[in-house]
Design an enzyme around this catalytic site. Structure first.
Site, PDB file in Angstrom:
ATOM      1  N   HIS A 155      41.914  46.808  51.045  1.00  0.00           N
ATOM      2  CA  HIS A 155      42.528  45.996  49.773  1.00  0.00           C
ATOM      3  C   HIS A 155      42.364  44.485  50.243  1.00  0.00           C
ATOM      4  CE1 HIS A 155      44.885  45.428  46.290  1.00  0.00           C
ATOM      5  NE2 HIS A 155      45.025  44.157  46.848  1.00  0.00           N
ATOM      6  N   CYS A 156      41.585  43.765  49.787  1.00  0.00           N
ATOM      7  CA  CYS A 156      41.209  42.181  50.159  1.00  0.00           C
ATOM      8  C   CYS A 156      42.186  41.338  49.153  1.00  0.00           C
ATOM      9  CB  CYS A 156      39.865  41.830  50.055  1.00  0.00           C
ATOM     10  SG  CYS A 156      39.150  40.433  50.537  1.00  0.00           S
TER      11      CYS A 156
END
Length: 366
Positions: A155-156
């Site tokens: 998850h960025c």
């Protein structure tokens, strides 16, 4: 009702806060456009030919940067298809029975027609209590999105999105074009940076923008080059970030190269077969995100397989086709005793890999 309302407010506040990194990158990108196109090219450059060449190249990189960044942010992550969700009756059984053999039996029946090869560290079927589904290979539950994401990489926060099967190619192109963007700015801005630094140019408003632009471009170039290089290595090995930190577990045990098919096939799995689309942020990745070819080091006698090169597929009762999974060619001598995927109606008594193992336990990986 009060706790529910306060919880809703907190969730909305978190959603707003999650966009802060994206807003920061967008503002920085907008300022860099003004600093380079206006203050450097139009105000500071005196040679018309240099202006034209720099502006054309800059706008090309700028457009590809913005396009790939946009696609990475707003492409929705793909979730497991309905075949991997438990039926209402199966959910009732899981809730009614205590954890133990009954739970295992429910999961074995639910997973017997699914092309799942990976397991938990203890050898259990990968099941998500939160989403109430059997996780496909390479699928993980994201605690931020609160969903199971197909081929989840990470998850960025810089894109406020999960990077997975649906947008991993876009993320790679975003890293590539942002790196080229910063390198181009640093290279063409360098001579003007030096001239301003040595007082070779008059002290104007452009001085601050040009000097700070070089520092920012050089700094981001260093960080982006390491990140882009790392993900290029991941693609060459057909790994995700999560798999690089924890090797996938198969029926026979862990195998860090379990999904690697060779450099060329690994590249094509992400970028697709048509090279004309490789540099464009349009979806061209192979597969459906639920099933992946795998090269197993050791043949599992309970695990059905098909030799490489055959075009056979497996169908579940919902007529959803899954590609067969080849073994390494070095293990071809084991294929003599291998089984092939069959329709559930033809072999109702046989399950997939590990379904008959009573030692399996149910775990929730989050």
């Amino acid at each position: 009702m009060a706790p529910s309302g306060s919880g809703g407010v907190r969730r909305r506040c978190r959603r707003v806060l999650y966009w802060i990194p994206v807003v920061f990158i967008s503002l920085l990108l907008g300022w860099s456009y003004y600093a380079y196109a206006i203050q450097l090219c139009i105000v500071s450059m005196e040679n018309i030919g240099e202006q034209v060449v720099c502006l054309m190249a800059y706008h090309l990189l700028f457009a590809m940067f913005v396009w790939s960044y946009w696609k990475t942010i707003f492409t929705l992550p793909m979730n497991p298809s309905k075949e991997f969700h438990l039926s209402y009756a199966e959910k009732e059984l899981l809730e009614r029975e205590p954890r133990g053999e009954a739970h295992q039996e429910v999961l074995r029946r639910a997973a017997k027609d699914l092309p799942i090869y990976t397991r938990t560290m203890s050898g259990a079927i990968r099941y998500c209590d939160r989403c109430q589904l059997i996780k496909p290979d390479r699928c993980h539950h994201c605690s931020v999105c609160d969903k199971c994401i197909l081929k989840m990489d990470h998850h960025c926060p810089w894109v406020n999105n999960c990077v997975g099967f649906s947008n991993y190619k876009f993320f790679l192109l975003f890293l590539a074009y942002s790196l080229l963007y910063c390198l181009f700015i640093a290279a063409t801005d360098l001579q003007y940076f030096i001239r301003f630094w040595t007082n070779g140019l008059p002290d104007t408003q452009a001085k601050f923008h040009i000097m700070f632009l070089f520092f920012a471009a050089a700094m981001f170039s260093v960080s982006l080059s390491s990140l882009f290089g790392y993900h290029c290595w991941l693609v060459s090995k057909n790994k995700s970030t999560l798999e690089a930190f924890r090797n996938p577990v198969f029926r026979h045990g862990t195998d860090k190269n379990g999904f690697s098919l060779g450099f060329s096939k690994n590249m094509r799995q992400v970028f697709g077969d048509e090279k004309k689309y490789w540099l464009l942020p349009v979806f061209s990745s192979q597969g459906d995100g639920c099933s992946f070819p795998t090269c197993l080091v050791n043949q599992d006698p309970e695990q059905p397989s098909t030799p490489a090169g055959l075009n056979s597929t497996v169908k579940n009762p919902e007529n959803h086709q899954f590609p067969a999974k080849p073994l390494r060619e070095s293990q071809s001598h084991l294929l003599k005793d291998s089984q092939t995927w069959t329709e559930s109606s033809a072999n109702p008594g046989k399950g997939k890999a590990g379904m008959s193992n009573p030692a399996l336990t149910m775990e929730n990986e989050t």
